[in-house]
Motif scaffolding. Structure first.
Motif, mmCIF file in Angstrom:
data_model
loop_
_atom_site.group_PDB
_atom_site.id
_atom_site.type_symbol
_atom_site.label_atom_id
_atom_site.label_comp_id
_atom_site.label_asym_id
_atom_site.label_seq_id
_atom_site.Cartn_x
_atom_site.Cartn_y
_atom_site.Cartn_z
ATOM 1 N N VAL A 201 89.169 29.698 -57.585
ATOM 2 C CA VAL A 201 89.712 28.362 -57.320
ATOM 3 C C VAL A 201 89.058 27.769 -56.083
ATOM 4 O O VAL A 201 88.675 26.585 -56.051
ATOM 5 C CB VAL A 201 91.242 28.435 -57.150
ATOM 6 C CG1 VAL A 201 91.781 27.138 -56.555
ATOM 7 C CG2 VAL A 201 91.913 28.711 -58.485
ATOM 8 N N GLU A 202 88.913 28.570 -55.043
ATOM 9 C CA GLU A 202 88.309 28.071 -53.805
ATOM 10 C C GLU A 202 86.843 27.701 -54.009
ATOM 11 O O GLU A 202 86.375 26.662 -53.530
ATOM 12 C CB GLU A 202 88.445 29.130 -52.715
ATOM 13 C CG GLU A 202 87.972 28.662 -51.349
ATOM 14 C CD GLU A 202 88.337 29.642 -50.258
ATOM 15 O OE1 GLU A 202 89.206 29.320 -49.435
ATOM 16 O OE2 GLU A 202 87.733 30.741 -50.226
ATOM 17 N N LEU A 203 86.115 28.530 -54.741
ATOM 18 C CA LEU A 203 84.708 28.235 -55.004
ATOM 19 C C LEU A 203 84.524 26.958 -55.818
ATOM 20 O O LEU A 203 83.549 26.230 -55.641
ATOM 21 C CB LEU A 203 84.066 29.404 -55.754
ATOM 22 C CG LEU A 203 83.806 30.698 -54.977
ATOM 23 C CD1 LEU A 203 83.292 31.775 -55.919
ATOM 24 C CD2 LEU A 203 82.818 30.466 -53.847
ATOM 25 N N SER A 204 85.467 26.694 -56.721
ATOM 26 C CA SER A 204 85.319 25.558 -57.641
ATOM 27 C C SER A 204 85.252 24.221 -56.909
ATOM 28 O O SER A 204 84.791 23.230 -57.471
ATOM 29 C CB SER A 204 86.467 25.546 -58.649
ATOM 30 O OG SER A 204 87.701 25.230 -58.017
ATOM 31 N N ARG A 205 85.683 24.174 -55.655
ATOM 32 C CA ARG A 205 85.650 22.930 -54.891
ATOM 33 C C ARG A 205 84.250 22.614 -54.367
ATOM 34 O O ARG A 205 83.947 21.474 -54.034
ATOM 35 C CB ARG A 205 86.646 22.997 -53.733
ATOM 36 C CG ARG A 205 88.075 23.253 -54.183
ATOM 37 C CD ARG A 205 89.050 23.162 -53.015
ATOM 38 N NE ARG A 205 90.407 23.454 -53.470
ATOM 39 C CZ ARG A 205 91.031 24.613 -53.248
ATOM 40 N NH1 ARG A 205 90.427 25.557 -52.560
ATOM 41 N NH2 ARG A 205 92.254 24.821 -53.702
ATOM 42 N N LEU A 206 83.402 23.655 -54.269
ATOM 43 C CA LEU A 206 82.059 23.449 -53.728
ATOM 44 C C LEU A 206 80.960 23.850 -54.700
ATOM 45 O O LEU A 206 79.862 23.275 -54.678
ATOM 46 C CB LEU A 206 81.894 24.254 -52.429
ATOM 47 C CG LEU A 206 82.740 23.815 -51.230
ATOM 48 C CD1 LEU A 206 82.466 24.736 -50.040
ATOM 49 C CD2 LEU A 206 82.425 22.371 -50.842
ATOM 50 N N ALA A 207 81.223 24.842 -55.536
ATOM 51 C CA ALA A 207 80.194 25.332 -56.453
ATOM 52 C C ALA A 207 79.977 24.360 -57.611
ATOM 53 O O ALA A 207 80.849 23.548 -57.951
ATOM 54 C CB ALA A 207 80.598 26.703 -56.993
#
Length: 490
Positions: A201-207
């Motif tokens: 979930v955290e990665l999905s904001r930048l990746a």
């Protein structure tokens, strides 16, 4: 003369062990390899060998009314689910207020624990430590191992074909700290546990794209349940994965779910269903941890088919003397702090000879029975998982601290209703028996008010409190209505 107890690790389990040893009249000495207490919850922006590690954005999955030392509540303004920095602040305050720091030797590495030559008579251990390049040996009457199970990552590099030729980079979730390095990248996260879900979930904001690969799937629950209360206070059992955002991210296509990885190529992952994730930049293995104590002869803990074999997850059953205990290894569906506290209380009483363990055969029979059930419910990889309420009741029984519900109904009906129908909170096992805490009754009766207190930052109507008894009646009434309708029409 007091018995000397060596304690390995000054995290939550180690602090519980120190405090419980003092309560039992024992003399504890704790060895901590870092420069502070907290263990897993002491955040560092880099991974250190031999230490547990968390990422920057970690929040607790257990609510504060379910996860503290029974006689040391959190401040009223602490949120129900805390950032790791808040929990670390609480842990340090607990150690200071309970005067535990003077029993801890910081920046001290335990290199080996071995039986004394006179072990069959004395049950003593030789603990070898290293500090500032100097080695020292100390004899202890008993040892508590409190170094946890988030230290040695399980990185399945040999079980997935083609990973050796994969050109991207891969790492274990233990080495993940924040999402900045993955900006604009295509990332595969392997594992759908709490860490895997949080990181995805955290990665999905930048990746650019994030895919989760999962072998068997999981139930994903929100932390917030009926009437805005924490989930683990309203329900009797905790589910293994809590994430408030993952379901919506999946529905919106921000995060995708795939089955297990069949193989890797130089730039992609091929899944079991035949689909392919192309041009992968990074792979994060959120695949859990191995249980390893390199300072201890592994045969002491692995005496059954090379599996960890401990009575109630604490005592090696084949020891000639019951002078070794492992605190904090069991993974229950409840909070770690009250579990470690009750484990340490039992171990300290065994060391002080105020509690007696069953015979070796009885312990092995119990292990065999429990292992069969765990393999059925949790699978081969989860043999240390256990049901929280059942486990806590078992530990409480051994030290005479299990709540006596019939007696409570006779002597204090209001309290009995709260204990029986309410959440299985840490207070229950300090309510009666040895080492009881006088504030437990008031804490149990006010726990719902304490839960909503940090959220009441404006004038609002009175919070509606859950009524487990009425919910139970509603559940029971449904099959009765169904039976009545069936008899009416047939």
């Amino acid at each position: 003369m007091s018995k000397r107890v060596g304690i390995i690790g000054a995290g939550v389990s180690g602090l519980a062990a120190i405090r419980c040893c003092l309560e039992a009249g024992l003399e504890p000495t704790c060895f901590e390899r870092s420069n502070d207490v907290g263990g897993l919850w002491k955040f560092s922006d880099h991974t250190e060998e031999g230490r547990a590690s968390i990422y920057q954005s970690v929040f607790t999955n257990s609510s504060k009314e379910m996860m503290y030392f029974p006689d040391f509540p959190y401040p009223d303004d602490y949120p129900n689910y805390m950032h790791h920095s808040k929990l670390q602040e609480y842990i340090k305050t607990f150690a200071q207020k309970k005067d535990l720091l003077r029993y801890i030797q910081f920046e001290t590495l335990v290199s080996s624990i071995k039986k004394c030559t006179s072990f069959l008579v004395t049950g003593q251990w030789v603990v070898v430590t290293e500090k500032d390049g100097k080695q020292e040996s100390t004899i202890f009457d008993a040892v508590m191992i409190c170094s946890g199970h988030h230290v040695y990552p399980n990185l399945p590099t040999d079980s997935i074909p083609g990973l050796d030729r994969f050109r991207g980079n891969y790492l274990h979730s233990r080495d993940y700290k924040n999402p900045e390095a993955f900006k604009g990248k295509r990332v595969l996260v392997i594992g759908l546990g709490n860490s895997g879900s949080d990181i995805a979930v955290e990665l999905s904001r930048l990746a650019t794209q994030v895919i989760i690969s999962t072998r068997s799937g999981s139930w994903v629950m929100s932390r917030v349940w009926d009437d805005g209360y924490p989930w683990d206070m309203v329900s009797l059992r905790k589910e293994p994965v809590f994430n408030d955002e993952l379901p919506s991210h999946i529905l919106c296509g921000i995060v995708s779910i795939k089955p297990s990885v069949k193989e890797f190529t130089e730039t992609s992952a091929v899944f079991e269903d035949g689909t392919v994730f192309e041009a992968i930049d990074s792979v994060i293995f959120a695949t859990g941890y191995d249980y390893s104590y390199p300072f201890l002869d592994e045969t002491i803990m692995k005496s059954r088919n090379n599996e960890v074999t401990l009575f109630k997850g604490i005592f090696p059953p084949l020891m000639e003397k019951p002078t070794l205990a492992v605190i904090g290894l069991v993974q229950s569906f409840g909070a770690a702090i009250p579990t470690a506290d009750l484990q340490a209380r039992w171990a300290a009483k065994v060391f002080a000879n105020s509690c007696t363990l069953p015979t070796m055969n009885e312990m092995m029979d119990d292990i065999e029975e429990k292992m069969g059930k765990k393999l059925k419910w949790f699978g081969q990889s989860q043999t240390l998982q256990t049901d929280y309420i059942t486990y806590m009741d078992e530990l409480g029984f051994f030290i005479g601290a299990k709540p006596n519900i019939p007696w409570l109904f006779l002597t204090d009906p209001r309290l009995a209703l709260e204990v029986y129908f309410g959440p299985c909170s840490p207070y229950h096992f300090r309510l009666m028996g040895p080492g009881k805490w006088d504030g437990a009754r008031n804490a149990i009766l006010t726990q719902w008010n304490q839960t909503v207190k940090p959220t009441r930052t404006r004038v609002a109507i009175e919070a509606q409190r859950p009524h487990p008894f009425y919910n139970l009646l509603k559940m029971l009434s449904f099959p009765l209505l169904l039976l009545a309708a069936t008899l009416t029409f047939y």
